[in-house]
Design a protein around this motif. Structure first.
Motif, PDB file in Angstrom:
ATOM      1  N   PHE A   7      39.050  31.506   5.775  1.00  0.00           N
ATOM      2  CA  PHE A   7      40.558  30.709   6.092  1.00  0.00           C
ATOM      3  C   PHE A   7      40.102  29.786   6.720  1.00  0.00           C
ATOM      4  O   PHE A   7      40.251  29.255   7.964  1.00  0.00           O
ATOM      5  CB  PHE A   7      41.518  32.391   6.763  1.00  0.00           C
ATOM      6  CG  PHE A   7      41.621  33.241   6.160  1.00  0.00           C
ATOM      7  CD1 PHE A   7      43.019  33.146   5.555  1.00  0.00           C
ATOM      8  CD2 PHE A   7      40.816  34.473   6.821  1.00  0.00           C
ATOM      9  CE1 PHE A   7      42.417  34.730   4.954  1.00  0.00           C
ATOM     10  CE2 PHE A   7      41.278  35.020   6.014  1.00  0.00           C
ATOM     11  CZ  PHE A   7      42.383  35.583   5.259  1.00  0.00           C
ATOM     12  N   GLN A   8      41.117  28.103   6.105  1.00  0.00           N
ATOM     13  CA  GLN A   8      40.922  27.497   6.931  1.00  0.00           C
ATOM     14  C   GLN A   8      41.904  26.443   7.554  1.00  0.00           C
ATOM     15  O   GLN A   8      42.598  27.531   6.933  1.00  0.00           O
ATOM     16  CB  GLN A   8      40.951  26.524   5.474  1.00  0.00           C
ATOM     17  CG  GLN A   8      39.466  26.228   4.837  1.00  0.00           C
ATOM     18  CD  GLN A   8      39.449  25.126   3.769  1.00  0.00           C
ATOM     19  OE1 GLN A   8      40.628  24.572   3.323  1.00  0.00           O
ATOM     20  NE2 GLN A   8      38.538  25.207   3.334  1.00  0.00           N
ATOM     21  N   ARG A  14      39.329  30.536   0.855  1.00  0.00           N
ATOM     22  CA  ARG A  14      38.390  30.505   0.083  1.00  0.00           C
ATOM     23  C   ARG A  14      36.934  31.691  -0.166  1.00  0.00           C
ATOM     24  O   ARG A  14      37.411  32.112   1.412  1.00  0.00           O
ATOM     25  CB  ARG A  14      37.288  28.963  -0.472  1.00  0.00           C
ATOM     26  CG  ARG A  14      36.683  28.667   1.174  1.00  0.00           C
ATOM     27  CD  ARG A  14      36.362  27.648   1.258  1.00  0.00           C
ATOM     28  NE  ARG A  14      35.647  26.959   2.464  1.00  0.00           N
ATOM     29  CZ  ARG A  14      34.377  27.462   3.124  1.00  0.00           C
ATOM     30  NH1 ARG A  14      33.764  27.686   2.222  1.00  0.00           N
ATOM     31  NH2 ARG A  14      34.089  27.005   3.760  1.00  0.00           N
ATOM     32  N   PHE A  15      36.358  32.134  -1.277  1.00  0.00           N
ATOM     33  CA  PHE A  15      35.754  32.877  -0.439  1.00  0.00           C
ATOM     34  C   PHE A  15      34.290  32.065  -0.183  1.00  0.00           C
ATOM     35  O   PHE A  15      33.657  31.680  -1.312  1.00  0.00           O
ATOM     36  CB  PHE A  15      35.211  33.661  -2.250  1.00  0.00           C
ATOM     37  CG  PHE A  15      34.763  34.638  -1.806  1.00  0.00           C
ATOM     38  CD1 PHE A  15      34.983  35.756  -1.117  1.00  0.00           C
ATOM     39  CD2 PHE A  15      33.201  34.094  -3.059  1.00  0.00           C
ATOM     40  CE1 PHE A  15      33.931  37.111  -1.200  1.00  0.00           C
ATOM     41  CE2 PHE A  15      32.351  35.612  -2.378  1.00  0.00           C
ATOM     42  CZ  PHE A  15      32.299  36.832  -1.807  1.00  0.00           C
ATOM     43  N   GLY A  16      33.999  32.622   0.837  1.00  0.00           N
ATOM     44  CA  GLY A  16      32.254  31.948   1.831  1.00  0.00           C
ATOM     45  C   GLY A  16      30.712  32.899   1.243  1.00  0.00           C
ATOM     46  O   GLY A  16      31.082  34.551   0.945  1.00  0.00           O
ATOM     47  N   SER A  17      30.382  32.395   0.114  1.00  0.00           N
ATOM     48  CA  SER A  17      29.040  33.759   0.041  1.00  0.00           C
ATOM     49  C   SER A  17      27.996  33.541   0.730  1.00  0.00           C
ATOM     50  O   SER A  17      27.195  34.564   0.760  1.00  0.00           O
ATOM     51  CB  SER A  17      28.918  33.036  -1.750  1.00  0.00           C
ATOM     52  OG  SER A  17      27.912  31.658  -1.513  1.00  0.00           O
ATOM     53  N   GLY A  32      36.885  25.821   9.299  1.00  0.00           N
ATOM     54  CA  GLY A  32      36.913  26.865   8.518  1.00  0.00           C
ATOM     55  C   GLY A  32      37.230  28.479   9.617  1.00  0.00           C
ATOM     56  O   GLY A  32      36.910  27.590  10.893  1.00  0.00           O
ATOM     57  N   ARG A  33      37.567  29.404   8.755  1.00  0.00           N
ATOM     58  CA  ARG A  33      37.851  30.107  10.265  1.00  0.00           C
ATOM     59  C   ARG A  33      37.732  31.889   9.484  1.00  0.00           C
ATOM     60  O   ARG A  33      38.260  32.227   8.379  1.00  0.00           O
ATOM     61  CB  ARG A  33      39.186  30.684  10.918  1.00  0.00           C
ATOM     62  CG  ARG A  33      39.852  29.038  11.705  1.00  0.00           C
ATOM     63  CD  ARG A  33      39.226  28.681  12.922  1.00  0.00           C
ATOM     64  NE  ARG A  33      39.469  28.119  13.913  1.00  0.00           N
ATOM     65  CZ  ARG A  33      38.777  27.003  14.144  1.00  0.00           C
ATOM     66  NH1 ARG A  33      37.552  27.203  13.727  1.00  0.00           N
ATOM     67  NH2 ARG A  33      39.069  25.706  15.379  1.00  0.00           N
ATOM     68  N   HIS A 117      53.523  29.988   7.237  1.00  0.00           N
ATOM     69  CA  HIS A 117      52.312  29.586   7.558  1.00  0.00           C
ATOM     70  C   HIS A 117      51.920  29.739   8.360  1.00  0.00           C
ATOM     71  O   HIS A 117      52.811  30.367   9.952  1.00  0.00           O
ATOM     72  CB  HIS A 117      52.353  27.667   7.505  1.00  0.00           C
ATOM     73  CG  HIS A 117      50.805  27.331   8.262  1.00  0.00           C
ATOM     74  ND1 HIS A 117      50.565  27.523   6.431  1.00  0.00           N
ATOM     75  CD2 HIS A 117      50.890  26.812   8.330  1.00  0.00           C
ATOM     76  CE1 HIS A 117      49.263  26.526   7.179  1.00  0.00           C
ATOM     77  NE2 HIS A 117      49.430  26.447   8.749  1.00  0.00           N
ATOM     78  N   VAL A 118      50.638  30.389   8.124  1.00  0.00           N
ATOM     79  CA  VAL A 118      49.740  30.975   9.982  1.00  0.00           C
ATOM     80  C   VAL A 118      49.165  29.545  10.462  1.00  0.00           C
ATOM     81  O   VAL A 118      48.141  29.306  10.016  1.00  0.00           O
ATOM     82  CB  VAL A 118      49.129  32.040   9.415  1.00  0.00           C
ATOM     83  CG1 VAL A 118      48.233  32.333  10.894  1.00  0.00           C
ATOM     84  CG2 VAL A 118      49.263  33.226   9.135  1.00  0.00           C
ATOM     85  N   ARG A 119      49.520  29.537  12.012  1.00  0.00           N
ATOM     86  CA  ARG A 119      49.080  27.878  12.644  1.00  0.00           C
ATOM     87  C   ARG A 119      48.492  29.379  13.618  1.00  0.00           C
ATOM     88  O   ARG A 119      48.787  29.810  14.749  1.00  0.00           O
ATOM     89  CB  ARG A 119      49.693  27.023  13.398  1.00  0.00           C
ATOM     90  CG  ARG A 119      50.369  26.953  11.851  1.00  0.00           C
ATOM     91  CD  ARG A 119      51.402  25.450  12.659  1.00  0.00           C
ATOM     92  NE  ARG A 119      52.377  25.028  11.565  1.00  0.00           N
ATOM     93  CZ  ARG A 119      53.305  25.108  10.952  1.00  0.00           C
ATOM     94  NH1 ARG A 119      54.233  24.514  12.174  1.00  0.00           N
ATOM     95  NH2 ARG A 119      53.440  23.641  10.199  1.00  0.00           N
TER      96      ARG A 119
END
Length: 121
Positions: A7-8, A14-17, A32-33, A117-119
């Motif tokens: 989660f940015q 996004r999917f981090g491989s 990124g988080r 939105h999540v902050r």
């Protein structure tokens, strides 16, 4: 296929491989988080008013009055649930607001794009 969701700060998922690449980014101050690792507190923000959702009463008012959701009473008694008659979406939240965490917040964001939105706090 293995990986993790990242989660940015801007709310994009996004999917981090490669988790080792993600850890390198974090140590270098990347943006990124990971869903399960952030130690910062999160807040759900209603974008039209820029107000933080601080209670289920306020959240229910937004979902029902503004966004067309309805309370659903047929489920688990430990959950507060909302559904929309025009879709198969169901929002399930723990009855205790103190257990309302980023997992539930992102579920609301995904089902109500452009409204929440999540902050980080």
């Amino acid at each position: 296929m293995s990986g993790m969701l990242v989660f940015q700060n801007n709310g994009v998922v996004r999917f981090g491989s490669d988790s080792s690449n993600y850890l390198d980014q974090e140590q270098a101050g990347g943006s990124g988080r990971a869903a399960a690792t952030g130690s910062r507190r999160k807040a759900l923000v209603y974008l039209p008013t820029e107000q933080v959702v601080s209670s289920y009463r306020y959240l229910e008012q937004i979902l029902v009055s503004c966004l067309g959701w309805e309370r659903y009473y047929g489920g688990d008694s430990d959950l507060i649930q909302f559904h929309r008659s025009s879709s198969i979406d169901l929002i399930s939240l723990p009855r205790d607001f103190s257990r309302f965490n980023s997992i539930y917040m992102y579920d609301i964001v995904v089902k109500n794009p452009n409204f929440f939105h999540v902050r980080d706090l």
